[in-house]
Design a protein around this motif. Structure first.
Motif, PDB file in Angstrom:
ATOM      1  N   LEU A 101      40.460  35.400  48.860  1.00  0.00           N
ATOM      2  CA  LEU A 101      39.489  34.450  48.329  1.00  0.00           C
ATOM      3  C   LEU A 101      38.871  34.899  47.005  1.00  0.00           C
ATOM      4  O   LEU A 101      38.083  34.177  46.410  1.00  0.00           O
ATOM      5  N   GLY A 102      39.227  36.108  46.573  1.00  0.00           N
ATOM      6  CA  GLY A 102      38.713  36.619  45.310  1.00  0.00           C
ATOM      7  C   GLY A 102      37.314  37.203  45.409  1.00  0.00           C
ATOM      8  O   GLY A 102      36.658  37.408  44.390  1.00  0.00           O
ATOM      9  N   PHE A 103      36.845  37.509  46.619  1.00  0.00           N
ATOM     10  CA  PHE A 103      35.516  38.105  46.779  1.00  0.00           C
ATOM     11  C   PHE A 103      35.499  39.563  46.338  1.00  0.00           C
ATOM     12  O   PHE A 103      34.446  40.121  46.065  1.00  0.00           O
ATOM     13  N   HIS A 104      36.664  40.196  46.315  1.00  0.00           N
ATOM     14  CA  HIS A 104      36.798  41.551  45.771  1.00  0.00           C
ATOM     15  C   HIS A 104      38.220  41.718  45.254  1.00  0.00           C
ATOM     16  O   HIS A 104      39.092  40.882  45.520  1.00  0.00           O
ATOM     17  N   ASN A 105      38.437  42.772  44.480  1.00  0.00           N
ATOM     18  CA  ASN A 105      39.752  43.063  43.899  1.00  0.00           C
ATOM     19  C   ASN A 105      40.283  44.410  44.379  1.00  0.00           C
ATOM     20  O   ASN A 105      40.965  45.111  43.633  1.00  0.00           O
ATOM     21  N   LYS A 106      39.979  44.781  45.608  1.00  0.00           N
ATOM     22  CA  LYS A 106      40.332  46.089  46.147  1.00  0.00           C
ATOM     23  C   LYS A 106      41.600  45.991  46.992  1.00  0.00           C
ATOM     24  O   LYS A 106      41.817  44.998  47.686  1.00  0.00           O
ATOM     25  N   ALA A 107      42.393  47.044  46.947  1.00  0.00           N
ATOM     26  CA  ALA A 107      43.627  47.086  47.733  1.00  0.00           C
ATOM     27  C   ALA A 107      43.326  47.116  49.226  1.00  0.00           C
ATOM     28  O   ALA A 107      42.354  47.744  49.669  1.00  0.00           O
ATOM     29  N   CYS A 108      44.167  46.440  49.984  1.00  0.00           N
ATOM     30  CA  CYS A 108      44.126  46.458  51.450  1.00  0.00           C
ATOM     31  C   CYS A 108      45.468  47.021  51.913  1.00  0.00           C
ATOM     32  O   CYS A 108      46.524  46.460  51.602  1.00  0.00           O
ATOM     33  N   ALA A 109      45.422  48.129  52.628  1.00  0.00           N
ATOM     34  CA  ALA A 109      46.645  48.870  52.953  1.00  0.00           C
ATOM     35  C   ALA A 109      46.798  49.067  54.454  1.00  0.00           C
ATOM     36  O   ALA A 109      45.815  49.220  55.186  1.00  0.00           O
TER      37      ALA A 109
END
Length: 187
Positions: A122-130
């Motif tokens: 949704l663009g609420f953050h730009n952090k990687a999800c791994a």
């Protein structure tokens, strides 16, 4: 840099889960990535924290007060943030993390990584999800994600935004060099 690591309050049925959790922490230390996690002393959470203490990472635990009172909190970490509930726990972890890693775990682990992945979509953050895919643990889930794309319930770009590896070195490197996709609704 700091990684929020979501993982089980159980150790799993195979020693490989604890061994590979410890290996991940060593790679984090090599890359100067500190830890924020659920604050527990049991299961993979406890193994994660114990290894992080051993290698000298700065560790922040975040735990709802109802769990602290059940004596599940790790007492040897640098900082324990006691919060009201699980919603606040996830919010605090997200706020203090530069990226997110899911280790094997149960429904709570999945719920935590799914929420931050959804926020990324949704663009609420730009952090990687791994996903650290120890012993192929997440293979059935990853296959289901592909089915979601095939069946038209998720865009391929959302699946592509995940960092997935069975190598902790590759996982950390990809998370540190992550470039987010274009925002869902433009700029």
């Amino acid at each position: 840099m700091r990684a929020a690591v979501f993982c089980g309050s159980a150790r799993g049925s195979d020693a490989v889960y604890v061994e590979q959790t410890r290996r991940l922490v060593k790679v984090m230390a090599d890359r100067e990535v500190d830890l924020i996690y659920g604050g527990g002393r049991v299961g993979l959470m406890g193994s994660l924290a114990n290894e992080a203490i051993e290698v000298g990472l700065h560790i922040i635990g975040v735990m709802p007060k109802s769990l602290v009172t059940h004596e599940l909190a790790h007492t040897d970490i640098n900082e324990l943030k006691v919060v009201q509930d699980m919603h606040e726990r996830k919010s605090v972890m997200a706020e203090h993390a530069d990226f997110f890693i899911a280790l094997p775990g149960g429904a709570g682990t999945l719920e935590e990584i799914f929420e931050v992945w959804t926020w990324a979509q949704l663009g609420f953050h730009n952090k990687a999800c791994a996903f650290y895919n120890i012993n192929g643990y997440f293979d059935p889930l990853l296959a289901f994600f592909k089915k979601m794309v095939v069946e038209g319930f998720m865009q391929q770009s959302y699946l592509d935004m995940l960092v997935v590896s069975d190598s902790p070195e590759r996982l950390i490197e990809e998370a540190l060099s992550y470039i987010p996709p274009n925002p869902k609704w433009g700029s």
